[in-house]
Design an enzyme around this catalytic site. Structure first.
Site, PDB file in Angstrom:
ATOM      1  CB  ILE A   1      -8.639  -4.133  10.075  1.00 35.79           C
ATOM      2  CG1 ILE A   1      -7.137  -4.392   9.975  1.00 35.79           C
ATOM      3  CG2 ILE A   1      -8.921  -2.835  10.804  1.00 35.79           C
ATOM      4  CD1 ILE A   1      -6.425  -3.376   9.075  1.00 35.79           C
TER       5      ILE A   1
ATOM      6  N   GLY B   1       0.501  -2.018  15.182  1.00 33.32           N
ATOM      7  CA  GLY B   1       1.083  -2.127  13.850  1.00 33.32           C
ATOM      8  C   GLY B   1       1.298  -0.773  13.215  1.00 33.32           C
TER       9      GLY B   1
ATOM     10  CE  LYS C   1      -4.103  -2.012   2.170  1.00 39.24           C
ATOM     11  NZ  LYS C   1      -5.138  -1.842   3.189  1.00 39.24           N
TER      12      LYS C   1
ATOM     13  N   GLY D   1       0.820  -0.083   6.081  1.00 38.92           N
ATOM     14  CA  GLY D   1      -0.041   0.774   5.267  1.00 38.92           C
ATOM     15  C   GLY D   1      -1.456   0.889   5.794  1.00 38.92           C
ATOM     16  CB  ALA D   2      -3.828  -1.565   7.220  1.00 41.32           C
TER      17      ALA D   2
ATOM     18  CG  ASN E   1      -7.412   1.088  -0.582  1.00 37.51           C
ATOM     19  OD1 ASN E   1      -7.587   2.269  -0.919  1.00 37.51           O
ATOM     20  ND2 ASN E   1      -8.410   0.312  -0.171  1.00 37.51           N
TER      21      ASN E   1
ATOM     22  CE1 TYR F   1     -10.935 -11.342   3.927  1.00 38.63           C
ATOM     23  CE2 TYR F   1      -9.814  -9.276   4.397  1.00 38.63           C
ATOM     24  CZ  TYR F   1      -9.992 -10.377   3.587  1.00 38.63           C
ATOM     25  OH  TYR F   1      -9.251 -10.525   2.441  1.00 38.63           O
TER      26      TYR F   1
END
Length: 420
Positions: free
Chosen positions: A194, A116, A56, A119-120, A77, A196
């Site tokens: 985040i 963390g 990302k 990129g997220a 993204n 899933y």
């Protein structure tokens, strides 16, 4: 490829299913090794793509222009190819904003931990600042600029109000992993992960034990996909589609897990439920026999119950991480909490309950070899069956009735989006 997703590992991505529900195009999953990224962008053989871990940030070097929000976030993204000119956007921002607002998670004037720094995390931090969080602490596994380690975090920030995981820790197949110990964080009201896949990580299950709000990443994934499709096609999609697709995905991806006493009818009912719900059927005891290469009764006699439970746990973990199954468990699986943790991650757990007088004695079942043994086992296990199951299905009349009840309960739980 016209539309699709690039990333390093995409084998378990739900993005193809989501995009093809949102738009009338084929959406391809295109895994890329790090050394292939430059060549991919030189060729520009796509109309529009999404980008996931770990690219990302790196993809920004290949773009001709970057949207102001993506610049502010510091990651991209979503990329659109317009006449060989690549434009970058960030729809993770909108996806995460939707997630917080949809679940009424208040971060204004709150202390928030972000686990963390990839990129997220950049989009998540941008949303938290936009929503006026009082303090945002980035937590990293080692010393790094503008972050704190997990050890320092526990010492100085155990008063955090909200914890958000943006790391891959706990993602399938590493279901046993948890990025942080929640026990010291007594003030925490909400945990967001985040990830899933699994639908509910170990972190979220630990949060639920402590009566914290626990929210997974699937709705964020759907929301950011909706916003990406709108950019891809220069169109508008109604917001209600996010919740609609979320329920459809839950119905397709969740497992139906049947627990209960030996001979209560789990396998018979499970096979029929699998047909009705169009899921694959798995019998854990059958899978154990395939693994050990002998009858369970023989394994019990030769190696003992503890050795059997070790094998059972391995098999349960393997299948609990998969999706769209009906799983019939062995009667004693509830004796290990880890089994139920794994089964809860992707599963709705239903108790198949049958009157004691209707249960079968013997027939190769080593722990129910007599009436007395069966009665004792029933009294010992019933509290655990009730503890771990979301609903009870009575199986004292016909198989058809029990199957119908499982179908109704499963459908109702998905439709009401109940806590699993």
């Amino acid at each position: 490829m016209e539309y699709g997703l690039i990333g390093e590992k995409l084998g378990h991505s739900f993005s193809k299913t989501i995009h093809e529900k949102l738009a009338d195009y084929t959406y391809d999953l295109h895994p890329l090794a790090k050394e292939e990224v430059a060549s991919f962008f030189e060729k520009k053989q796509f109309r529009a793509i999404n980008v996931t871990i770990p690219y990302k940030i790196a993809v920004m070097d290949y773009l001709d222009e970057i949207d102001d929000r993506a610049k502010a976030v510091g990651s991209v993204n979503t990329i659109v190819n317009r006449n060989h000119k690549l434009s970058g956007y960030n729809t993770d921002f909108g996806g995460f904003l939707y997630l917080l607002q949809h679940h009424n998670i208040e971060v204004k004037n709150k202390k928030v931990l972000v686990l963390g720094k990839g990129g997220a995390s950049k989009a998540i931090i941008a949303v938290l600042e936009f929503m006026q969080a009082k303090q945002v602490i980035t937590v990293y596994y080692k010393e790094s600029p503008n972050t704190v380690t997990y050890e320092v975090c526990q010492k100085l920030h155990s008063d955090a109000d909200v914890i958000i995981n943006t790391t891959p820790v706990g993602m399938y197949p590493n279901l046993q992993d948890c990025p942080i110990d929640l026990e010291p964080y007594k003030n925490c009201k909400a945990v967001v992960d985040i990830i899933y896949n699994p639908i509910k990580t170990r972190l979220l299950l630990e949060a639920e034990k402590r009566n914290m709000i626990a929210v997974g990443g699937m709705e964020m994934l759907i929301a950011q996909a909706k916003y990406a499709v709108e950019i891809f096609l220069n169109t508008s999609i109604a917001e209600y589609q996010i919740d609609k697709i979320y329920k459809e995905l839950l119905f397709e991806k969740k497992n139906v897990v049947l627990i209960g006493m030996p001979s209560s009818g789990k396998t018979t009912i499970g096979k029929e439920v699998a047909k009705v719900l169009q899921k694959d059927f798995v019998d854990i005891d059958e899978q154990i026999v395939l693994k050990i290469g002998m009858p369970i009764s023989a394994y019990f006699e030769q190696f003992g119950e503890d050795a059997f439970r070790d094998v059972e746990q391995e098999v349960i973990k393997e299948f609990a991480g998969k999706n769209n199954l009906v799983i019939s468990t062995g009667g004693g699986c509830i004796k290990r909490e880890e089994n139920m943790m794994y089964l809860s991650m992707n599963g709705v757990i239903l108790l198949i309950r049958r009157e004691l007088s209707k249960l079968v004695i013997g027939e190769g079942r080593p722990l129910s070899s007599s009436t007395e043994a069966l009665e004792k086992m029933y009294q010992q296990r019933l509290p655990l069956y009730l503890l771990y199951s979301q609903k009870t299905i009575e199986n004292n009349t016909t198989t058809e009735y029990a199957v119908k009840q499982v179908q109704l309960v499963y459908t109702e739980m998905i439709e009401k989006n109940q806590k699993y």
